[in-house]
Design a protein around this motif. Structure first.
Motif, short mmCIF file in Angstrom:
data_model
loop_
_atom_site.label_atom_id
_atom_site.label_comp_id
_atom_site.label_asym_id
_atom_site.label_seq_id
_atom_site.Cartn_x
_atom_site.Cartn_y
_atom_site.Cartn_z
N ALA A 75 0.82 -1.22 0.00
CA ALA A 75 0.00 0.00 0.00
C ALA A 75 0.85 1.27 0.00
O ALA A 75 1.92 1.32 0.60
N ASP A 76 0.36 2.29 -0.70
CA ASP A 76 0.95 3.64 -0.61
C ASP A 76 0.21 4.47 0.42
O ASP A 76 0.74 5.40 0.99
N LEU A 77 -1.07 4.15 0.58
CA LEU A 77 -1.88 4.89 1.54
C LEU A 77 -2.78 3.91 2.30
O LEU A 77 -3.43 3.06 1.70
N TRP A 78 -2.74 4.05 3.62
CA TRP A 78 -3.56 3.21 4.50
C TRP A 78 -4.56 4.14 5.16
O TRP A 78 -4.17 5.15 5.75
N ILE A 79 -5.84 3.85 5.02
CA ILE A 79 -6.85 4.71 5.64
C ILE A 79 -7.62 3.89 6.66
O ILE A 79 -8.10 2.80 6.35
N ARG A 80 -7.72 4.43 7.87
CA ARG A 80 -8.43 3.70 8.90
C ARG A 80 -9.55 4.54 9.50
O ARG A 80 -9.54 5.77 9.38
N ILE A 81 -10.47 3.87 10.15
CA ILE A 81 -11.55 4.56 10.86
C ILE A 81 -11.01 5.19 12.13
O ILE A 81 -11.34 6.31 12.48
N GLY A 82 -10.13 4.47 12.82
CA GLY A 82 -9.54 5.01 14.05
C GLY A 82 -10.48 4.88 15.24
O GLY A 82 -11.41 4.05 15.23
N LEU A 83 -10.25 5.68 16.25
CA LEU A 83 -11.03 5.64 17.51
C LEU A 83 -11.06 4.22 18.08
O LEU A 83 -12.07 3.78 18.64
N MET A 91 -2.29 -3.08 14.22
CA MET A 91 -0.83 -2.99 14.36
C MET A 91 -0.11 -4.27 13.96
O MET A 91 0.92 -4.20 13.30
N PRO A 92 -0.64 -5.47 14.30
CA PRO A 92 0.03 -6.66 13.77
C PRO A 92 0.09 -6.68 12.24
O PRO A 92 1.07 -7.15 11.67
N VAL A 93 -0.94 -6.13 11.58
CA VAL A 93 -0.92 -6.09 10.12
C VAL A 93 0.14 -5.08 9.65
O VAL A 93 0.96 -5.38 8.77
N LEU A 94 0.17 -3.90 10.25
CA LEU A 94 1.14 -2.88 9.83
C LEU A 94 2.56 -3.32 10.17
O LEU A 94 3.48 -3.15 9.36
N ASP A 95 2.75 -3.87 11.36
CA ASP A 95 4.08 -4.38 11.72
C ASP A 95 4.50 -5.48 10.76
O ASP A 95 5.62 -5.48 10.25
N GLY A 96 3.57 -6.39 10.51
CA GLY A 96 3.87 -7.53 9.65
C GLY A 96 4.20 -7.10 8.23
O GLY A 96 4.97 -7.76 7.54
N PRO A 104 1.39 4.64 11.57
CA PRO A 104 0.79 5.85 12.14
C PRO A 104 1.84 6.96 12.23
O PRO A 104 2.97 6.72 12.66
N GLY A 105 1.45 8.14 11.78
CA GLY A 105 2.39 9.26 11.80
C GLY A 105 3.04 9.51 10.45
O GLY A 105 3.54 10.59 10.19
N ALA A 106 3.03 8.47 9.58
CA ALA A 106 3.64 8.65 8.26
C ALA A 106 2.63 9.29 7.31
O ALA A 106 1.42 9.30 7.57
N LYS A 107 3.12 9.82 6.19
CA LYS A 107 2.26 10.49 5.22
C LYS A 107 1.25 9.50 4.61
O LYS A 107 0.16 9.88 4.21
N GLY A 108 1.65 8.25 4.54
CA GLY A 108 0.79 7.24 3.93
C GLY A 108 -0.21 6.64 4.91
O GLY A 108 -0.80 5.60 4.63
N HIS A 109 -0.39 7.28 6.06
CA HIS A 109 -1.35 6.76 7.04
C HIS A 109 -2.37 7.85 7.32
O HIS A 109 -2.03 8.92 7.81
N LEU A 110 -3.60 7.58 6.97
CA LEU A 110 -4.65 8.58 7.20
C LEU A 110 -5.68 8.02 8.18
O LEU A 110 -6.30 6.99 7.92
N ASP A 111 -5.83 8.70 9.30
CA ASP A 111 -6.86 8.33 10.26
C ASP A 111 -8.06 9.23 9.99
O ASP A 111 -8.03 10.43 10.27
#
Lengths: 339, 472
Positions: A75-83, A91-96, A104-111
């Motif tokens: 992925a270039d951009l990950w968008i999550r619902i958050g909360l 996080m296991p998916v992102l870590d993996g 989280p915190g990177a440009k490619g992460h949108l909450d």
């Protein structure tokens, strides 16, 4: 040390092209299908959009399976619902995925929760004795069309940062999405003569009715708002605390939930209270998602004569809900009982 | 030669993050710039609050609202949210309390039976294995205190302290990279090896109260958990492929024991190397599958007290190795509260110890001869959510299908196999608590013949603190 660095560099150049192979456009991965639907509308043909959750599952209870890790990897951009909706598996998916660009915190992460109005933020410290209460607020915010509108803009903005050459296109796509959303919300006729943004402002101020009757257009309200008008002020029962945003936007009051506490299945004692309450307050609608058992709703409906409305709250959760606007169409038509 | 190889491996593993850091210089300046921008934005927002507060009663300007790009005005609740996200800079902390009641019908207790199992039942480094022993009556597993956080844009860290009545122990303390490119990640510290499936899981994550027999017998109650480093790589393949090499000091007293006691030779660490592969096809819908292969090799030493006088009298030194395969399939049902969820998992594990008699006070003639132990085992289990919040599970295990020991005097002993069958039902009131009842029945091959034993468990465990997330 130098040799090791060289070995790594050689490995990197050998592997690099493989990683990017076939990546023509942007790759967007969203946690839920609703975010995917909005992202598709905004990205057009400039990105491939995939969702982790299909719309038939509860996004709170997914397993961080290998396929999800692969999607995140590319992925270039990950968008999550958050909360904290995705807290059990994100996080296991992102870590993996080892994809540092979407952490989280990177440009490619949108909450997406950062750009919407959040309801039900606990005013007092929460404990888990209250059930599965989300301490940063209720995460089912996509069911308010205004939030859908905000999400589209946030996605366009972020995509514009990731692919500046297409920034104008993303902005235009978001505007088109908003225009169609406004037409469905207020009716095409009203949006022809009134700016959508102005109508939303009046809705949020709670002065739309007055504004329109002053302008002599009170009978022009169509769309979802028009269809939901007869239900304004009505009390409903929902299974889970997942309809707060929808109810809030269309002037419904959620008087009770079938769950005694969020995330705890209905108990006989609690249902007895709900039945009492429904009788006393004349509640006529029980609203729930298809993945919950209907037993509790049937019981309450039996004793009170309330109508059970089963409808998905996610794109792809039912065949008709092919995109975000179709999802809202479906929910409104089911609740109002009009096919 | 092998030791040199391990050392080189460890050096590569440890160097990799430094290389990543050097290659990542751009990111760090970016981050600084982002932080600066964030601060500017915060200042602007603060200004906005000050500006909008007095005029809160007057309607916001239409221009600002009608451009859809506008975020909703910063409300008090949004400020509360800001504070909450600030708080999340603190490490996530949680604690797990896990207790169970146990009863079995064997004469000396089940722990005694499993310690005496033929082919497996050696007390290797001369220590007693009281740790992890199950007693009849109440048992309290160690209290697990977990801390984890992103350290900075490059690393994340986590630590788990295991506290029990005898004191505290460091179960895990690890640093992991989050910044390496091309699918690489490096980990260092004390941690569970990620080989196989169940080894890296903490006891509260198991679907049964107890650990699979083969793990208990060959690696001990903590599995393979050691100080070391890991380099792993997620391949850019159209299917999931994760490969890793690990180097450990070698402190597992069941299979990679090191006593360094005279007359045993000295070996520098790292003394253990592990390699594994995990593969997963991109299955559609709610299906998930992962299969793996693994192998490990390392130095192993044993000191034995052959005549039972309390002092070691013969010493062995050599290599131990194990290999095996694991597979797990999960079906994640769309129904709520785990109804219809299915997990099927199994692992095969084969170990060989090849040790040299270094010295023997009782029979010096045996010095220079080998003792070779070949043992294996597997478990297969399935857990199904038969009702909302209720799960039922079956587990079948066999150990010692291969169970031979070639003794230093040239003789060969062939032992029989043992089995254990388990059935469990658990109830999960919420994501943070679980009650479980389990019954095991096994036939254990010991010097006294096959000993049957039936066990009963009633387990109660909770997790408090931050909401955990688990790997597949």
């Amino acid at each position: 040390m130098k040799t090791i660095a060289r070995v790594v560099a050689v490995m990197a150049t050998a592997i690099g092209p493989l990683v990017n192979a076939g990546a023509d456009g942007l790759k967007i991965v969203t946690t839920t299908s609703d975010l995917a639907a909005i992202a598709s509308a905004v990205a057009g043909d400039k990105a491939e959009v995939r969702s982790i959750c299909t719309g038939r599952e509860d996004p709170h209870f997914l397993q961080a399976k290998p396929s999800y890790i692969m999607r995140a990897r590319d992925a270039d951009l990950w968008i999550r619902i958050g909360l904290e909706l995705e807290i059990g598996w994100e996080m296991p998916v992102l870590d993996g995925s080892r994809n540092r660009h979407i952490r989280p915190g990177a440009k490619g992460h949108l909450d997406a929760s950062e750009c919407v109005n959040v309801l039900e933020i606990p005013a007092i410290p929460v404990t888990r004795a209250m059930g599965d209460v989300h301490p940063s607020g209720n995460p089912h915010y996509w069911l308010d069309p205004f939030n859908g509108r905000c999400i589209a803009v946030a996605i366009a903005e972020r995509l514009g940062q990731l692919a500046p050459a297409d920034a104008a296109l993303f902005k235009a796509n978001a505007a088109v999405f908003q225009q169609s959303l406004d037409e469905r919300m207020f009716g095409a006729e009203l949006v022809k003569s009134e700016d959508g943004g102005r109508l939303w402002l009046k809705v949020r101020e709670g002065t739309l009715e007055k504004y329109l009757s002053d302008a002599g257009k009170a009978d022009k309200i169509g769309g979802w708002l028009g269809a939901m008008r007869p239900l304004r002020g009505k009390k409903i029962i929902t299974y889970h605390r997942s309809w707060s945003y929808f109810a809030d936007r269309f002037g419904l009051t959620v008087a009770a939930e079938l769950e005694p506490k969020p995330g705890i299945p209905p108990s006989p004692a609690h249902l007895a209270e709900v039945i009492e309450l429904a009788k006393a307050q004349g509640i006529g609608i029980i609203l729930q998602e298809p993945f919950y058992s209907r037993k509790a709703a049937d019981l309450v409906a039996d004793k009170t004569g309330a109508r059970i409305v089963v409808v998905t709250n996610s794109v792809g959760g039912e065949a008709e809900a092919i995109d975000y606007l179709a999802l809202m169409d479906l929910i409104v038509s089911r609740i109002t009982g009009t096919p | 030669m092998k030791t040199a190889l391990y050392r080189l491996l460890a050096a590569i593993v440890l160097m990799a993050p430094l290389i990543g850091l050097a290659a990542d210089e751009g990111t760090s300046t970016n981050t600084l710039e982002e932080l600066r921008q964030l601060r500017l934005r915060t200042e602007a927002l603060e200004k906005k609050i000050v500006e909008t507060r007095p005029a809160a009663s007057s309607a916001p300007t239409l221009a600002a609202e009608s451009t859809a790009a506008q975020k909703p005005p910063l409300s008090e609740s949004a400020m509360v949210r800001g504070w909450r996200s600030f708080q999340s800079f603190n490490p996530e902390i949680s604690a797990i309390v896990d207790m169970f009641y146990h009863a079995d019908d064997s004469a000396d207790g089940i722990s005694h039976v499993t310690e005496e199992m033929s082919g497996f039942g050696h007390s290797h480094s001369g220590e007693d294995h009281h740790h992890g022993e199950t007693e009849n009556g109440f048992n309290l597993r160690h209290l697990e205190l977990q801390f984890s956080a992103e350290v900075d844009p490059y690393f994340k860290g986590s630590a788990i302290a295991a506290v029990d009545l005898d004191g505290a122990e460091m179960e895990e303390a690890k640093i992991e990279t989050t910044c390496l490119p091309y699918g690489f990640a490096v980990r260092g510290g004390k941690f569970f090896s990620d080989f196989g499936y169940i080894n890296a899981q903490h006891s509260h994550q198991w679907d049964f109260v107890d650990q699979p027999l083969i793990y208990q017998l060959t690696l001990g109650p903590h599995g393979l958990n050691d100080i070391g480093a890991q380099l792993s790589w997620l391949a850019p393949t159209p299917f999931y492929l994760l490969a890793a090499v690990e180097a450990f000091q070698g402190k597992n007293d069941m299979i990679f024991a090191y006593c360094g006691e005279d007359p045993l030779p000295h070996h520098n660490g790292p003394r253990v190397g592990v390699g594994w592969l995990k593969f997963g096809p991109d299955l559609p819908g709610n299906h998930g599958l992962q299969a793996g292969l693994f192998g490990a090799m390392g130095k192993d030493q044993e000191a034995h007290d052959g005549n039972g006088d309390g002092d070691s009298d013969h010493w062995l030194d050599g290599n131990s190795m194990f290999w095996g395969a694991d597979c797990v399939y999960k079906y994640n049902s769309p129904q709520p509260h785990g109804k219809g969820d299915l997990t099927v998992q199994g692992e095969y594990f084969n170990r060989r110890k090849d040790l040299d008699m270094i010295a023997n006070d009782l029979n010096p003639a045996l010095v220079g001869n080998h003792r070779i132990d070949d043992q294996d085992g597997y478990y297969l289990q399935a857990v199904y959510g038969f009702c909302e919040r209720w799960r039922g599970g079956l587990r079948w295990e066999q150990v010692g299908l291969v169970n031979t020991t070639k003794l230093p005097d040239g003789s060969r002993e062939d032992f029989g196999s043992s089995y254990r069958a388990g059935v469990m039902i658990d109830f999960t009131p919420s994501e943070f608590s679980r009650l479980r009842v389990q019954v095991n029945h096994g036939g254990y091959e010991t010097a006294a013949g096959r000993e049957p034993a039936t066990e009963f468990f009633l387990q109660w465990m909770i997790s408090i603190g931050s909401h955990g997330a688990h790997k597949f």
